[in-house]
Design a protein around this motif. Sequence first.
Motif, PDB file in Angstrom:
ATOM      1  N   ASN A 123     -29.840  50.153  -0.577  1.00 45.27           N
ATOM      2  CA  ASN A 123     -30.755  50.719  -1.567  1.00 45.27           C
ATOM      3  C   ASN A 123     -31.303  52.050  -1.067  1.00 45.27           C
ATOM      4  N   ARG A 247     -22.940  50.583  -7.197  1.00 45.47           N
ATOM      5  CA  ARG A 247     -23.556  49.996  -6.008  1.00 45.47           C
ATOM      6  C   ARG A 247     -23.001  50.636  -4.749  1.00 45.47           C
ATOM      7  N   TRP A 249     -22.287  49.590  -1.694  1.00 44.37           N
ATOM      8  CA  TRP A 249     -22.144  48.343  -0.953  1.00 44.37           C
ATOM      9  C   TRP A 249     -21.556  48.570   0.446  1.00 44.37           C
ATOM     10  N   GLU A 290     -29.934  45.182   0.913  1.00 36.67           N
ATOM     11  CA  GLU A 290     -30.300  43.962   0.215  1.00 36.67           C
ATOM     12  C   GLU A 290     -29.059  43.175  -0.182  1.00 36.67           C
ATOM     13  N   ASP A 292     -26.905  41.000  -2.944  1.00 35.67           N
ATOM     14  CA  ASP A 292     -26.780  40.827  -4.384  1.00 35.67           C
ATOM     15  C   ASP A 292     -25.925  39.593  -4.647  1.00 35.67           C
ATOM     16  N   GLU A 293     -25.460  39.420  -5.879  1.00 41.46           N
ATOM     17  CA  GLU A 293     -24.716  38.210  -6.219  1.00 41.46           C
ATOM     18  C   GLU A 293     -23.346  38.119  -5.549  1.00 41.46           C
ATOM     19  N   THR A 295     -22.852  39.302  -2.246  1.00 38.10           N
ATOM     20  CA  THR A 295     -23.051  39.254  -0.798  1.00 38.10           C
ATOM     21  C   THR A 295     -22.835  37.851  -0.247  1.00 38.10           C
TER      22      THR A 295
END
Length: 325
Positions: A123, A247, A249, A290, A292-293, A295
């Motif tokens: 983030n 994202r 990522w 962070e 997320d769905e 990870t």
Amino acid sequence: MQRAIVAAALLVGAALPSAQAQNWPGKTVRIVVPHTAAAPFDGELRAFAQALTQVFGQPFVMENRDGADGAIGAEACAKSAPDGYTLCATTSSVVSLNPAIYAKLPYDPVRDFAPIIHVGVLNSVIIANPSLAANSFRELLQLARANPDAVTFATMGNTSFGSLLLGWLKAKQGIAFYGVPYKNATQGMTATVAGEVQVTTYALGQIVPMLKSGKLKALAMVGGKRSGFLPDLPTLAEEGLDMPVPRNWIGMFAPTGVAKDVIGRVNSEVAKVIASPGFKDKFMLARGVEADEFTGGSADAFAAFLKTDREEYARIVSAIGLARR
């Protein structure tokens, strides 16, 4: 007889990857990272390496190979022997964005990399030097619109969110910033603190102390939702930006051809680390990373996510009108 020999040979060949996994690891495993050791997510990756060392009883050693927008390290990983003793850890910029921007790369992420696991989303925040005459992203756009090519924005080469944002604003809204390229995000952030440039993006976790001390000010969250660190800071979408924000990522890979059992074992252990008490607070959230769905999911789930991610980056690059180099 001949058929029996051929069948036996096929059985032996099929058993080789399994045997590789059973005996793995028998020596040091290196994790090639195509980014600087100063990257905000470097601490998380080192924590993974330490945990894997403890679990498997062999050293897992980080090897930072920065340069050429990540292409140097990515090539080193892609061309390594698929024996399980070289793994890779990198981000969306190397795997999804580079192929959309560069026509010729020394690696092909689809052909050369086997996805292992998605380990988090970085983030970031739009930050500015306190002297900037804007206190929100909306005000920043108003300032840049009134002063074309005057507001300086530190970017990290061609494959950074800052570069995509500046390209989008110029193509879609006619707003022109003066982009100043730096080798990495830390250099750009340091330059913003020093007043060498006025604006940049940086990982949230590491700049909270500088925001609190007044060395920087935050204008907007880059991600799709507000952060618990700065709950009053609006997102870019809330500030009126109509650009799709992909994202940023972080993930782990292996060279194509590494035994699936090895990939499965690494996936399982890293997922356990991510789920362990205190890890997210100490090594992820504190650094602006962070979950997320996706990870901590399976290798197959990560592979499916990557397909969609590459398509999204390609659409953004096309919308900007950025010609492949």
